[in-house]
Design a protein around this motif. Sequence first.
Motif, PDB file in Angstrom:
ATOM      1  N   THR A  94       0.840  -1.190   0.000  1.00 35.47           N
ATOM      2  CA  THR A  94       0.000   0.000   0.000  1.00 35.47           C
ATOM      3  C   THR A  94       0.876   1.241   0.000  1.00 35.47           C
ATOM      4  N   ALA A  99      -1.214   4.984   7.488  1.00 38.03           N
ATOM      5  CA  ALA A  99      -1.071   3.533   7.574  1.00 38.03           C
ATOM      6  C   ALA A  99      -2.393   2.842   7.268  1.00 38.03           C
ATOM      7  N   PRO A 100      -2.383   1.807   6.426  1.00 40.16           N
ATOM      8  CA  PRO A 100      -3.621   1.076   6.116  1.00 40.16           C
ATOM      9  C   PRO A 100      -4.081   0.240   7.304  1.00 40.16           C
ATOM     10  N   ASN A 103      -4.848  -5.296   8.058  1.00 37.10           N
ATOM     11  CA  ASN A 103      -3.642  -5.794   7.406  1.00 37.10           C
ATOM     12  C   ASN A 103      -3.423  -7.280   7.674  1.00 37.10           C
ATOM     13  N   TRP A 109       3.838  -1.237   3.604  1.00 35.00           N
ATOM     14  CA  TRP A 109       3.257   0.101   3.487  1.00 35.00           C
ATOM     15  C   TRP A 109       4.367   1.073   3.128  1.00 35.00           C
ATOM     16  N   ASN A 111       5.143   4.931   2.812  1.00 35.60           N
ATOM     17  CA  ASN A 111       4.648   6.254   3.204  1.00 35.60           C
ATOM     18  C   ASN A 111       5.179   7.273   2.210  1.00 35.60           C
ATOM     19  N   TRP A 126       3.174  -1.735  12.562  1.00 37.15           N
ATOM     20  CA  TRP A 126       3.976  -1.434  11.387  1.00 37.15           C
ATOM     21  C   TRP A 126       5.416  -1.203  11.837  1.00 37.15           C
TER      22      TRP A 126
END
Length: 311
Positions: A94, A99-100, A103, A109, A111, A126
């Motif tokens: 992503t 942050a998604p 998960n 992820w 950024n 994360w």
Amino acid sequence: MKKKLFFYLILVSATIPAFSQVKIGDNPSSIHLNSILELESSDKVLVISRMNNTQMNAIHPLEGALVFNTDENCVFMFDNTSWKSLCGEGVNVTTSSTAPTHNNLGDFWINNTKNNAFSLWDGTNWIAIDNNPRRGNGAPTNTTAPNPTAGDIYADSTTGLIYAYNGSAWIATNSNLSANNGLLIDSNNTIQLGGLLIQPTTIETNGTNTLAITGLENGDSATNDVVTIDKTSGVLKKTSVSNLLREDVTKIIAANGQVTFTDLTLHATDKINVYRNGVRVDFTINNPHSITLEPAATCYAGDEIRIIQLY
């Protein structure tokens, strides 16, 4: 009517065990040998039970049960202990500024507002996988380098400066260096020995951690000084070689029969020679100010006594 319904139920009960396979939709007469139930259609679908999180978690069905979770927009399967999401079982990547959620273990992820920092979902949090060195535009802050621990590294992408976290603050490690008190910085920005001492400086040694200087050139006693050490302070000093060994010569004209000589200043007891008319004679030291010649060296009037001391 009741008789007809009863007859129909008996007919269904007798028919289902006989066939043991059901085909619904198109081509009802064609069903795979290993299928117990088949759905076939080009314009109709199977819709399983739809529940929200609260409803789904309130039931404990058979293992393998399926439900569509309307809160998560995902199909869940019951593994006889808990409900497991069937969405995104593969690794998801992503790219976003936040942050998604929802998960799966191993998801990535990126950024895109923090220099494309990479993070990995460990099942709970994360984790930044490029934590050292962290990167950002400008000096590190609580935003660009949150929750640092001692030893963390941060690179300023704007200036190229490298920072190290010492447990309480970020310290720029390649900023302008300074050195003094016997140290200097050469043209390659390397700290070297050399330069002016600006304060009293002590180097402490012991029987194990000694101090040695090797490779010294041969000196010349006529032109070189000698290094000495103050017995009390240990301070290094210098003196000429001639000062290391002094000679004190005392001349006395003896009286007739004289063997004892007084009013002397004896600097040492093991570096004294006494001569009577140029001939070395034995003697005895009485005290720091007096000597007595051996009996065989009793003087006559006018004899020259020369007392030579090295100290």
